[in-house]
Design an enzyme around this catalytic site. Structure first.
Site: not given
Ligand SMILES: Cc1cc2nc3c(=O)[nH]c(=O)nc-3n(C[C@H](O)[C@H](O)[C@H](O)COP(=O)(O)OP(=O)(O)OC[C@H]3O[C@@H](n4cnc5c(N)ncnc54)[C@H](O)[C@@H]3O)c2cc1C
Lengths: 354, 393
Positions: B376, B253
């Site tokens: 991310s 990916e």
């Molecule tokens: C449009 C879209 C499509 C998606 N499609 C899929 C899909 O088809 N299947 C699927 O399984 N998932 C999908 N996802 C999910 C995606 O994989 C997650 O959004 C991603 O893993 C981040 O998790 P979260 O959104 O819970 O953010 P969080 O993990 O809660 O993070 C929030 C913020 O904190 C930051 N952060 C977290 N940990 C740390 C750290 N240790 N140090 C510094 N910063 C940190 C992150 O970078 C982010 O800025 C999709 C997401 C989006 C937005």
């Protein structure tokens, strides 16, 4: 920072208290959410409330039925409306009314103050320039040309022309309106004028009115950005990943503190420019306003980007309130002119002042 | 949901890789111009399955639905360079993106880790458009920290019984199949007890709820599993060994998101918009544009180097993050420049069916999640710092 006079401080306290008539004290955004994407994107009832509070005449002389309050007072409301994502075209109405007052155009001022007629300024001819005289011409008492990105839902347009101000009702023959929906759920209109008969009111203060409107808008942006930042900070404290609040990660802490730095710079620049305006200072006033608006624009863009990023996927949903702020900032940050144009303008004024 | 099959109907493919890029480009261009169905071009959102199905059908019948799969498995067998040409031509014409999780993610995974029976069953179904796949990794409590996932699967006779919730599943409502990471050993260490399961979304106990995104489209979904029973055979690889495979997929990916095409598209939008509204003549704008254009060209070079390495069978390791980080951030920077240049028109929301070629706000919004999904930016920088720079934790 120059001291504000006591009565201004008291006025601001009262305005802030009474603002809950429009912006709910509990921070609820239900009304805002519901009004989106339905023309004109705001509530005429709320508009009548704004009128009843006297706020539409905030900057107008008492002899015209206004409150004759200072920019600081208008700024306080502007910030609150920004934080509350208020969709009613309050700031553009203040702008239009100040143009009408400056041009001594008496028609419609009364009904505008009473909320019966909504007047919107049509001043910009291309979407990224500060050109109030641009795009239109007046030949033999008829208005030709085009203006862009005018607040929707107005009954009358206050059109700035090279000759002065023209007031054009929205149902005038020869007026074509292209309506556009915006991502924040409001609407804007591009106007095209085809030989519309009109009276021209000479107006020497178009620039002054434009700059004051820009400054108030900086306050609106700052209000929106500040609340979006607060919501984001709250999320950083709450959201846990890797068994810790994400706000404990230094990568995010450093970026959050950068927002705080920009927020404070923005507030200071805006307040200083407002004091200069209220104090009747003219030297370097325009530069101060360009600076304030540019800083607020940059702040808005920074906060939109970071709020979206720090919320992760939930920030990309319509359900989460933070998305309302991101989209408001997307729409508002580019109003008036983008930062690079403001900087260009700043440089030419700086050269001229030297 | 049953999708009637498209049957491939074409002579055997030549070895496209033996053609010159220009010759191959001409073949693709000719095909697209003559066979793209009567569906939107330059759409500003992902088209849904009923909308994009005609194009999937055209590609399936031509044998072009899986560009990078080997020819003997029904693909085009394209190398990275030719694949890029194909993508460029599709995007030049404004072709809609088809539902490609099956061809881009699951297919390659099955080729590497699946059983012969799984390959024989699932690969042709992807080629024929019978199975549309979705990726079920993330959960409300497991995003960046994916290994914290809590969906469970327990063996009950000949079945796995799945309970829990997935979220943010892209185009989940269009899929009839999902690959799901579930915890199969609650006692094991976080990463160790996870398995990779194949789940029909019409199975009893599965509920799919669409979520509206910032653009106003119900593109991603929540999927709930309430004691869903699937055959024991629907597992890829060994029990409790799903994590490694899941990570391998994320590697794919990341190369995909790291490809320069998103930024390239955005940059041509920026040029079109600036030429249209006068900014193009402004030297200050030109300076910023030049910076972005150089960034894009350098990204292209970096992408090529990595792709060469992949072609020779070498692995890129954590450095693949460099591509993804730089591409997604460049995409965002270009989109922000678009917003600046669009000025007071920047927030316009395109009407349904509108032409996306000048769409500043749509580009801005589309660029947001690329720094979030597939790892991310922040988390990938953490990984880079440790795995590539050997910095202490
Ligand atoms: C449009 C879209 C499509 C998606 N499609 C899929 C899909 O088809 N299947 C699927 O399984 N998932 C999908 N996802 C999910 C995606 O994989 C997650 O959004 C991603 O893993 C981040 O998790 P979260 O959104 O819970 O953010 P969080 O993990 O809660 O993070 C929030 C913020 O904190 C930051 N952060 C977290 N940990 C740390 C750290 N240790 N140090 C510094 N910063 C940190 C992150 O970078 C982010 O800025 C999709 C997401 C989006 C937005």
């Amino acid at each position: 920072m120059p001291q504000q006079p006591d009565d201004s401080v008291e006025n601001i306290r009262m305005l802030t208290e009474s603002a809950s008539a429009v912006v709910p004290g509990d921070g609820s955004l239900d009304r805002i959410r519901a009004a989106r994407f339905q023309h004109p994107g705001f509530s005429r009832d709320v508009w009548m409330t704004l009128a009843e509070m006297g706020w539409l005449g905030l900057r107008l002389g008492e002899e015209k039925g206004g409150l004759a309050l200072g920019v600081h007072e208008a700024m306080a409301l502007s910030r609150i409306f920004g934080a509350g994502l208020v969709p009613e075209p309050f700031l553009s109405s203040l702008f239009a009314l100040s143009l009408m007052e400056a041009a001594k155009a008496r028609n419609w001022i009364g009904s505008a103050l009473h909320g019966e007629t909504i007047v919107a300024p049509a001043w910009q001819s291309v979407p990224n320039a500060l050109d109030p005289a641009g795009g239109v011409s007046v030949k033999a008492g008829r208005l030709h040309g085009a203006k862009v990105a005018v607040a929707a839902g107005a009954d009358v347009f206050a059109v700035t022309t090279p000759e002065g101000l023209a007031l054009v009702p929205c149902d005038a023959d020869g007026l074509t309106i292209k309506r556009m929906r915006m991502h924040d759920g409001t609407f804007r209109e591009d106007l095209h004028f085809d030989a519309i008969p009109c009276e021209i009111h000479e107006c020497e203060k178009v620039q002054d009115c434009l700059y004051e409107a820009m400054l108030l808008h900086a306050g609106f942006l700052q209000g929106t950005a500040e609340r979006a930042f607060d919501i984001t900070l709250e999320y950083l404290r709450l959201r846990k990943q890797f068994d810790a609040p994400i706000g404990s990660f230094q990568a995010l802490q450093h970026r959050a503190t950068e927002i705080k730095v920009q927020l404070e710079l923005s507030r200071a620049a805006i307040d200083a420019a407002a004091s200069a305006l209220d104090g009747g200072q003219t030297e370097r006033l325009s530069m101060a306003i360009l600076r304030a608006r540019s800083r607020a624009g940059g702040l808005g863009r920074l906060v939109a980007r970071e709020a979206a990023q720090m919320h992760g996927a939930i920030g990309f949903t319509d359900e989460a309130d933070i998305g309302l702020f991101v989209r408001k900032l997307m729409v508002e940050a580019g109003q008036f002119a983008p930062e690079y144009q403001l900087r260009a303008q700043f440089m030419s004024l700086r050269e001229a002042a030297a | 949901m049953t999708n009637p099959p498209f049957i491939a109907d074409h002579p055997p493919h030549p070895d496209f890789n033996a053609m010159s890029d220009d010759a191959f480009r001409a073949v693709v261009r000719d095909f697209v111009e003559n066979h793209y169905p009567d569906i939107p071009r330059f759409a500003q959102r992902r088209l849904r399955w009923p909308e994009v199905r005609p194009w999937y059908g055209v590609l399936a019948q031509k044998g072009w639905i899986a560009p990078t799969w080997p020819r003997e498995l029904g693909g085009m067998g394209l190398g990275a360079g030719k694949h890029l040409v194909l993508i460029e031509e599709f995007e030049r014409f404004g072709c809609a993106r088809v539902h490609d999780i099956g061809t881009v993610m699951l297919g390659p995974l099955l080729m590497e880790y699946g059983t012969q029976a799984q390959r024989d069953h699932y690969l042709p179904r992807i080629l024929r458009g019978e199975d549309i796949w979705a990726q079920g990794y993330s959960e409300p409590g497991a995003g960046s920290d994916l290994a914290a996932l809590r969906t469970t699967a327990e063996l009950d006779g000949d079945h796995w019984v799945i309970s829990g919730q997935k979220t943010w599943v892209t185009l989940g409502a269009d899929a009839n199949m999902a690959f799901v990471l579930a915890r199969t050993d609650k006692a094991a260490k976080k990463q160790a007890g996870i398995s990779f399961l194949l789940v029909p979304t019409d199975a009893t106990g599965v509920t799919v709820r669409p979520i509206e995104n910032l653009e106003g489209h119900a593109e991603f979904c929540e999927i709930f599993f309430d004691a869903v029973r699937i055959p024991k055979a629907n597992i890829v690889g060994e029990v409790n060994r799903g994590w490694t495979m899941a990570k391998a997929l994320l590697g794919h990916e990341r190369v995909f998101i790291g490809a320069p095409r998103l930024s390239a598209n955005a940059l041509s939008r920026l040029e079109a918009l600036a030429r249209g509204n006068g900014a193009w003549e402004d030297p200050v704008f030109r300076d910023r544009f030049a910076g972005l254009a150089m960034d894009l060209a350098d990204l292209g070079d970096l992408f090529e180097t990595y792709v060469q390495r992949l072609r020779t069978g070498a692995s890129i390791g954590a450095d693949v993050g460099i591509l993804k980080i730089f591409q997604s951030e460049l995409y965002q920077r270009i989109s922000e420049e678009l917003m600046q240049v669009a000025g007071s028109h920047a927030g316009i929301k395109l009407e349904e069916g509108g032409d996306s070629r000048f769409d500043a706000a749509g580009t801005y919004l589309a660029a947001r999640p690329t720094t979030i999904f597939g790892g991310s930016t922040e988390v990938m920088r953490n990984v880079l710092a440790r795995a590539s720079l050997n910095l202490p934790k």
